[in-house]
Design a protein around this motif. Structure first.
Motif, PDB file in Angstrom:
ATOM      1  N   UNK A 103       5.987   6.199  -7.498  1.00  0.00           N
ATOM      2  CA  UNK A 103       4.830   5.752  -8.268  1.00  0.00           C
ATOM      3  C   UNK A 103       3.780   5.667  -7.378  1.00  0.00           C
ATOM      4  N   UNK A 104       2.549   5.809  -7.688  1.00  0.00           N
ATOM      5  CA  UNK A 104       1.308   5.720  -6.938  1.00  0.00           C
ATOM      6  C   UNK A 104       1.290   4.105  -6.496  1.00  0.00           C
ATOM      7  N   UNK A 105       0.701   3.957  -5.359  1.00  0.00           N
ATOM      8  CA  UNK A 105       0.416   2.378  -5.146  1.00  0.00           C
ATOM      9  C   UNK A 105      -0.805   1.981  -5.979  1.00  0.00           C
ATOM     10  N   UNK A 106      -1.021   0.950  -6.287  1.00  0.00           N
ATOM     11  CA  UNK A 106      -2.065   0.350  -7.350  1.00  0.00           C
ATOM     12  C   UNK A 106      -3.037  -0.191  -6.624  1.00  0.00           C
ATOM     13  N   UNK A 107      -2.822  -0.297  -5.130  1.00  0.00           N
ATOM     14  CA  UNK A 107      -3.919  -1.034  -4.385  1.00  0.00           C
ATOM     15  C   UNK A 107      -4.966   0.068  -3.999  1.00  0.00           C
ATOM     16  N   UNK A 108      -6.327  -0.391  -3.987  1.00  0.00           N
ATOM     17  CA  UNK A 108      -7.499   0.389  -3.896  1.00  0.00           C
ATOM     18  C   UNK A 108      -7.812  -0.214  -2.490  1.00  0.00           C
ATOM     19  N   UNK A 109      -7.642  -1.338  -2.186  1.00  0.00           N
ATOM     20  CA  UNK A 109      -8.071  -1.949  -0.599  1.00  0.00           C
ATOM     21  C   UNK A 109      -8.380  -3.110  -0.698  1.00  0.00           C
ATOM     22  N   UNK A 110      -8.548  -3.929   0.532  1.00  0.00           N
ATOM     23  CA  UNK A 110      -8.663  -5.177   0.589  1.00  0.00           C
ATOM     24  C   UNK A 110      -9.412  -5.632   1.933  1.00  0.00           C
ATOM     25  N   UNK A 155       0.775  -1.257  -0.076  1.00  0.00           N
ATOM     26  CA  UNK A 155      -0.039  -0.033  -0.189  1.00  0.00           C
ATOM     27  C   UNK A 155       0.892   1.236  -0.001  1.00  0.00           C
ATOM     28  N   UNK A 156       1.895   1.327   0.032  1.00  0.00           N
ATOM     29  CA  UNK A 156       2.937   2.361  -0.120  1.00  0.00           C
ATOM     30  C   UNK A 156       3.397   2.710  -1.516  1.00  0.00           C
TER      31      UNK A 156
END
Length: 108
Positions: A90-97, A80-81
């Motif tokens: 680069x922005x994280x590609x994680x949207x949630x979990x 998430x970092x």
């Protein structure tokens, strides 16, 4: 026996590259009570990619020991970092979990 699923939502087009990170997951495989891991890719979603990381454990205590281990902390240290790439962040590609735990009642 229990199964734990971690449903991970990522930006569209990044699901398979995120899934590749799990091919080198040695720490979890060496954890006492670990049975198996499967990474599933949800098909047909339009706005994001979704992975289900399914781990099966001999006992809930074995899973909890993994979650509280140094190996787990190391494996999830950068989740998430922002990541560094060629000199720029680069922005994280994680949207949630979301994590869900199941008791396994039948297996064949």
């Amino acid at each position: 026996m229990i199964m734990v699923t971690n449903t991970i939502r990522v930006k569209k087009g990044h699901g398979e590259s995120v899934a590749e990170r799990f091919t080198g997951s040695k720490g979890v495989a060496e954890s006492p009570g670990f049975v198996r891991m499967e990474v599933l890719f949800t098909e047909g979603l339009e706005d994001h990619d979704e992975l289900k990381v399914c781990t099966t454990w001999a006992t809930k205590a074995a899973f909890e020991a993994w979650v509280n281990s140094d190996s787990f902390r190391q494996a999830h240290a950068h989740r998430g970092k922002k990541t560094e790439g060629e000199g720029e962040a680069k922005e994280s590609v994680l949207l949630g979990s979301e994590m869900t735990t199941y008791r396994v009642l039948v297996t064949k």
